[in-house]
Enzyme design. Structure first.
Site, PDB file in Angstrom:
ATOM      1  N   ARG A  58       0.311  -9.497  13.182  1.00 33.74           N
ATOM      2  CA  ARG A  58      -0.336  -8.398  12.445  1.00 33.74           C
ATOM      3  C   ARG A  58      -1.332  -8.947  11.425  1.00 33.74           C
ATOM      4  O   ARG A  58      -2.395  -8.378  11.192  1.00 33.74           O
ATOM      5  CB  ARG A  58       0.710  -7.535  11.751  1.00 33.74           C
ATOM      6  CG  ARG A  58       1.244  -6.457  12.705  1.00 33.74           C
ATOM      7  CD  ARG A  58       2.633  -6.016  12.356  1.00 33.74           C
ATOM      8  NE  ARG A  58       2.760  -5.340  11.093  1.00 33.74           N
ATOM      9  CZ  ARG A  58       3.894  -5.286  10.399  1.00 33.74           C
ATOM     10  NH1 ARG A  58       4.980  -5.877  10.858  1.00 33.74           N
ATOM     11  NH2 ARG A  58       3.941  -4.651   9.267  1.00 33.74           N
ATOM     12  N   ARG A  72      12.699  -2.267  10.466  1.00 30.65           N
ATOM     13  CA  ARG A  72      11.603  -1.776  11.308  1.00 30.65           C
ATOM     14  C   ARG A  72      11.400  -2.762  12.452  1.00 30.65           C
ATOM     15  O   ARG A  72      11.347  -3.971  12.218  1.00 30.65           O
ATOM     16  CB  ARG A  72      10.327  -1.673  10.465  1.00 30.65           C
ATOM     17  CG  ARG A  72       9.805  -0.262  10.343  1.00 30.65           C
ATOM     18  CD  ARG A  72       8.636  -0.192   9.407  1.00 30.65           C
ATOM     19  NE  ARG A  72       7.426  -0.813   9.943  1.00 30.65           N
ATOM     20  CZ  ARG A  72       6.248  -0.741   9.357  1.00 30.65           C
ATOM     21  NH1 ARG A  72       6.109  -0.077   8.229  1.00 30.65           N
ATOM     22  NH2 ARG A  72       5.209  -1.324   9.880  1.00 30.65           N
ATOM     23  N   ARG A 122      -8.951   0.736  10.772  1.00 28.99           N
ATOM     24  CA  ARG A 122      -8.529  -0.654  10.942  1.00 28.99           C
ATOM     25  C   ARG A 122      -9.513  -1.449  11.785  1.00 28.99           C
ATOM     26  O   ARG A 122      -9.315  -2.657  11.967  1.00 28.99           O
ATOM     27  CB  ARG A 122      -7.173  -0.678  11.644  1.00 28.99           C
ATOM     28  CG  ARG A 122      -5.975  -0.950  10.753  1.00 28.99           C
ATOM     29  CD  ARG A 122      -4.756  -0.850  11.648  1.00 28.99           C
ATOM     30  NE  ARG A 122      -3.591  -1.519  11.160  1.00 28.99           N
ATOM     31  CZ  ARG A 122      -2.649  -0.965  10.402  1.00 28.99           C
ATOM     32  NH1 ARG A 122      -2.788   0.257   9.971  1.00 28.99           N
ATOM     33  NH2 ARG A 122      -1.584  -1.645  10.075  1.00 28.99           N
ATOM     34  N   LYS A 129       0.819  -1.215   0.000  1.00 31.27           N
ATOM     35  CA  LYS A 129       0.000   0.000   0.000  1.00 31.27           C
ATOM     36  C   LYS A 129       0.854   1.266   0.000  1.00 31.27           C
ATOM     37  O   LYS A 129       0.532   2.219  -0.680  1.00 31.27           O
ATOM     38  CB  LYS A 129      -0.903   0.052   1.259  1.00 31.27           C
ATOM     39  CG  LYS A 129      -2.046  -0.922   1.254  1.00 31.27           C
ATOM     40  CD  LYS A 129      -3.070  -0.544   2.328  1.00 31.27           C
ATOM     41  CE  LYS A 129      -2.476  -0.488   3.723  1.00 31.27           C
ATOM     42  NZ  LYS A 129      -2.080  -1.800   4.257  1.00 31.27           N
ATOM     43  N   ARG A 157      11.473  -7.018   3.817  1.00 30.96           N
ATOM     44  CA  ARG A 157      11.531  -5.611   4.224  1.00 30.96           C
ATOM     45  C   ARG A 157      12.200  -5.483   5.595  1.00 30.96           C
ATOM     46  O   ARG A 157      12.922  -4.526   5.856  1.00 30.96           O
ATOM     47  CB  ARG A 157      10.111  -5.031   4.276  1.00 30.96           C
ATOM     48  CG  ARG A 157      10.097  -3.542   4.565  1.00 30.96           C
ATOM     49  CD  ARG A 157       8.719  -2.952   4.405  1.00 30.96           C
ATOM     50  NE  ARG A 157       7.912  -3.128   5.590  1.00 30.96           N
ATOM     51  CZ  ARG A 157       6.623  -2.793   5.680  1.00 30.96           C
ATOM     52  NH1 ARG A 157       5.995  -2.296   4.631  1.00 30.96           N
ATOM     53  NH2 ARG A 157       5.974  -2.955   6.793  1.00 30.96           N
TER      54      ARG A 157
HETATM   55  P1  ADP Z   1       1.536  -2.191   8.127  1.00 33.33           P
HETATM   56  O1  ADP Z   1       0.521  -1.788   7.115  1.00 33.33           O
HETATM   57  O2  ADP Z   1       2.784  -2.700   7.514  1.00 33.33           O
HETATM   58  O3  ADP Z   1       1.016  -3.088   9.203  1.00 33.33           O
HETATM   59  P2  ADP Z   1       1.371   0.447   9.418  1.00 33.33           P
HETATM   60  O4  ADP Z   1       2.454   1.432   9.310  1.00 33.33           O
HETATM   61  O5  ADP Z   1       0.091   0.776   8.764  1.00 33.33           O
HETATM   62  O6  ADP Z   1       2.029  -0.892   8.893  1.00 33.33           O
HETATM   63  O7  ADP Z   1       1.064   0.152  10.956  1.00 33.33           O
HETATM   64  C1  ADP Z   1       2.050  -0.234  11.872  1.00 33.33           C
HETATM   65  C2  ADP Z   1       1.453  -0.401  13.261  1.00 33.33           C
HETATM   66  O8  ADP Z   1       0.923   0.863  13.709  1.00 33.33           O
HETATM   67  C3  ADP Z   1       0.251  -1.351  13.360  1.00 33.33           C
HETATM   68  O9  ADP Z   1       0.647  -2.690  13.498  1.00 33.33           O
HETATM   69  C4  ADP Z   1      -0.460  -0.804  14.607  1.00 33.33           C
HETATM   70  O10 ADP Z   1       0.174  -1.218  15.798  1.00 33.33           O
HETATM   71  C5  ADP Z   1      -0.259   0.694  14.487  1.00 33.33           C
HETATM   72  N1  ADP Z   1      -1.388   1.334  13.759  1.00 33.33           N
HETATM   73  C6  ADP Z   1      -1.298   1.982  12.559  1.00 33.33           C
HETATM   74  N2  ADP Z   1      -2.508   2.419  12.164  1.00 33.33           N
HETATM   75  C7  ADP Z   1      -3.393   2.039  13.121  1.00 33.33           C
HETATM   76  C8  ADP Z   1      -4.799   2.164  13.270  1.00 33.33           C
HETATM   77  N3  ADP Z   1      -5.564   2.768  12.338  1.00 33.33           N
HETATM   78  N4  ADP Z   1      -5.365   1.634  14.397  1.00 33.33           N
HETATM   79  C9  ADP Z   1      -4.618   1.032  15.326  1.00 33.33           C
HETATM   80  N5  ADP Z   1      -3.304   0.858  15.238  1.00 33.33           N
HETATM   81  C10 ADP Z   1      -2.668   1.356  14.147  1.00 33.33           C
END
Ligand code: ADP
Length: 189
Positions: free
Chosen positions: A147, A136, A91, A15, A130
């Site tokens: 996740r 990360r 989410r 994404k 990655r």
């Molecule tokens: P990815 O899409 O690779 O999982 P993101 O950068 O979108 O990575 O998210 C990384 C982490 O940030 C998630 O695993 C969560 O812990 C937190 N996070 C991000 N966006 C949200 C959200 N909308 N609600 C709750 N937690 C979030």
């Protein structure tokens, strides 16, 4: 003119890469809640320190915190000129409902919810790669599996939620970056 698009897909679907390209071409601002949280962590804010613990376990940060961040961000934008691509948000169903309410207040309806569909095993492999490249701290195998599980349990129900509102458009996320991008553009026409 307003343009609000939600970009959905499992972790590692690619994404981020596609979002950057879409935003540039369509003059949208990428609103990534993950990036916002990582920026807090980098700056060492209280929220950032707490969020990092949760992110490192692959769990979700509380809906209140996330919705508050998104609300702050959107409310800074001039009326009628809200042009955003939501990446990694909403989410959970609670976040989606809060977003609906917020957008009703701002008089800025969603245009589309784009779903990038990928094969789960492939995605885990990509994330492991990655992890090696970017380091990360939430990209290790246990966290990645968690996740994915969190996505399937808490985020995947949003597919039906937006389908029932006739907002969902699916795009195949397997293949080369340019191919996928062309599919997304097609999905947005
Ligand atoms: P990815 O899409 O690779 O999982 P993101 O950068 O979108 O990575 O998210 C990384 C982490 O940030 C998630 O695993 C969560 O812990 C937190 N996070 C991000 N966006 C949200 C959200 N909308 N609600 C709750 N937690 C979030």
């Amino acid at each position: 003119m307003n343009e609000l698009i939600i970009f959905m897909g499992p972790p590692g679907a690619g994404k981020g890469t596609q979002a950057k390209m879409l935003c540039k071409e369509r003059n949208l601002v990428q609103l990534s809640t993950g990036d916002m949280l990582r920026s807090h962590t980098k700056r060492g804010t209280e929220l950032g320190i707490e969020a990092k613990k949760i992110m490192d376990r692959g769990e979700l940060v509380s809906d209140d915190i996330i919705v508050g961040m998104v609300r702050d961000e959107l409310s800074q934008k001039p009326a009628g000129e809200i042009r955003v691509l939501f990446d990694g948000f909403p989410r959970t169903t609670a976040q989606a409902e809060a977003l609906d309410q917020l957008l009703a207040e701002l008089n800025a309806p969603l245009r589309t919810v784009l779903l990038l569909e990928v094969n789960e095993e492939e995605v885990v492999q990509r994330l492991l790669k990655r992890a090696e490249l970017e380091g990360r701290s939430d990209d290790n195998e246990a966290t990645i599996r968690n996740r994915m599980e969190v996505y399937n349990k808490q985020t995947a129900p949003l597919i039906a939620y937006y389908e029932s509102k006739n907002l969902l458009v699916k795009a195949n996320g397997m293949g080369a970056i340019d191919e996928i991008y062309a599919r997304l553009q097609e999905a947005l026409t």
